[in-house]
Design a protein around this motif. Sequence first.
Motif, mmCIF file in Angstrom:
data_model
loop_
_atom_site.group_PDB
_atom_site.id
_atom_site.type_symbol
_atom_site.label_atom_id
_atom_site.label_comp_id
_atom_site.label_asym_id
_atom_site.label_seq_id
_atom_site.Cartn_x
_atom_site.Cartn_y
_atom_site.Cartn_z
ATOM 1 N N GLU A 85 27.234 50.076 46.111
ATOM 2 C CA GLU A 85 28.627 49.720 46.418
ATOM 3 C C GLU A 85 29.405 49.296 45.180
ATOM 4 O O GLU A 85 30.598 49.576 45.053
ATOM 5 C CB GLU A 85 28.637 48.602 47.457
ATOM 6 N N ALA A 86 28.723 48.668 44.232
ATOM 7 C CA ALA A 86 29.402 48.144 43.050
ATOM 8 C C ALA A 86 29.991 49.251 42.183
ATOM 9 O O ALA A 86 31.004 49.032 41.501
ATOM 10 C CB ALA A 86 28.434 47.297 42.225
ATOM 11 N N HIS A 87 29.369 50.429 42.192
ATOM 12 C CA HIS A 87 29.820 51.496 41.298
ATOM 13 C C HIS A 87 30.630 52.589 42.003
ATOM 14 O O HIS A 87 31.023 53.563 41.359
ATOM 15 C CB HIS A 87 28.619 52.129 40.592
ATOM 16 N N LEU A 88 30.897 52.415 43.299
ATOM 17 C CA LEU A 88 31.727 53.414 43.988
ATOM 18 C C LEU A 88 33.152 53.478 43.432
ATOM 19 O O LEU A 88 33.726 54.563 43.343
ATOM 20 C CB LEU A 88 31.746 53.141 45.491
ATOM 21 N N SER A 338 36.129 45.960 43.282
ATOM 22 C CA SER A 338 36.711 46.602 44.469
ATOM 23 C C SER A 338 37.594 45.636 45.250
ATOM 24 O O SER A 338 38.171 46.006 46.268
ATOM 25 C CB SER A 338 35.584 47.116 45.373
ATOM 26 N N ARG A 339 37.681 44.412 44.763
ATOM 27 C CA ARG A 339 38.481 43.395 45.466
ATOM 28 C C ARG A 339 39.842 43.166 44.818
ATOM 29 O O ARG A 339 40.682 42.469 45.373
ATOM 30 C CB ARG A 339 37.705 42.071 45.495
#
Length: 362
Positions: A85-88, A338-339
């Motif tokens: 998820e961190a690198h999407l 992503s935030r």
Amino acid sequence: MLAVNVAVITGVFIHKITLPPYVPYIHLLVDYHFGFVKRALIGEIVSLFTQKVPVWLVFALGGAVWLLTAALFVKLFRRTFGFNEAHLPLFVFTAGSPFFLKNFMHTLGHFDIYGCLFAIVLLLIPAQSVGFVLLAALLSVILILIHHIHLLMYVPTIAVIVVIRHYLTGGIKTSNLAIGAIAILSLGALFVALQFWGTMPVPEADFVAYLKTRMADPTRTDLLGFSFIWYQPLAKEISDTWARLPSNLLGVPVYAALIWLHSPLWGYFANSIRALSDERHRRIVVAGIIGVTVAALIMFGIVFDYARWTSNWAVCLFLILHAVKTLPCSKKVEPISSRDRKTNAFGWIVSLIPRVGVIRPF
């Protein structure tokens, strides 16, 4: 965002197949029938399998190369970063960029994507052996034979990848340094030969007549309108480019805005360079990026397809990032957040933009 990108790419493909493939089609017709000439390698390979070239082959061949490039990039991204998820967000700003796969779909059948494909291959395979340098040289030769402008478009990026993955990681030895120097000189000689002695040696009427014998539908003479490019000298290309310069420069603010929309990606790239543990590595990477950028600026002064050159320059930086991540680091690089509201807004805009273009933006 990824789902939107898939939908946009599908739309670009549907739109693309409705357009006449003027430049890509004639490149499939031109071979070495009249001798060694520029821009003829792909047509020569096609001639080994068929003497009558249908128009649909442009989209079939271009589509196959596009799918292969996309698949290998996904494999490369998975190996370099993983699909956690961190690198999407990083994947959205690269694979979903209008500079990259979406623009390659818009330019389906053009030769740009081959440089990207070969660079990805060099990022995926082992690089310790001197055979890696030889393979990079061979792929560069193929690119220049496809179109000599690859010497400025993707060969510099291939050189940066070789330096990072082979010379910086494996060390410089007399043997690999000599092979690298010979490769550079050979590529330069090949470029000069194609640029100044690779013009078609027969009258254009005879050339066009031969191309008609290779067409599956000889009545489509509208697709032969670009036969003049096999006769156009460098001076003419430069003069045409500078004549169009005032109107083409109007697109520069658009390119700047598109580059700015990728600022989360550039920030991550800059942090990745700063995190390198060796100061010499950092300097060499920065010098490589400058070299790739200078080569792109030279293209701007020679040929007026500014939208393509800008897009390919950005793609080259995407690929160099993967090479940089193979070097040892002294600290962890935080992924794109992503935030962050600004990052999310940029991600949606980047995802919705369908392409950059060929000559002018959009």
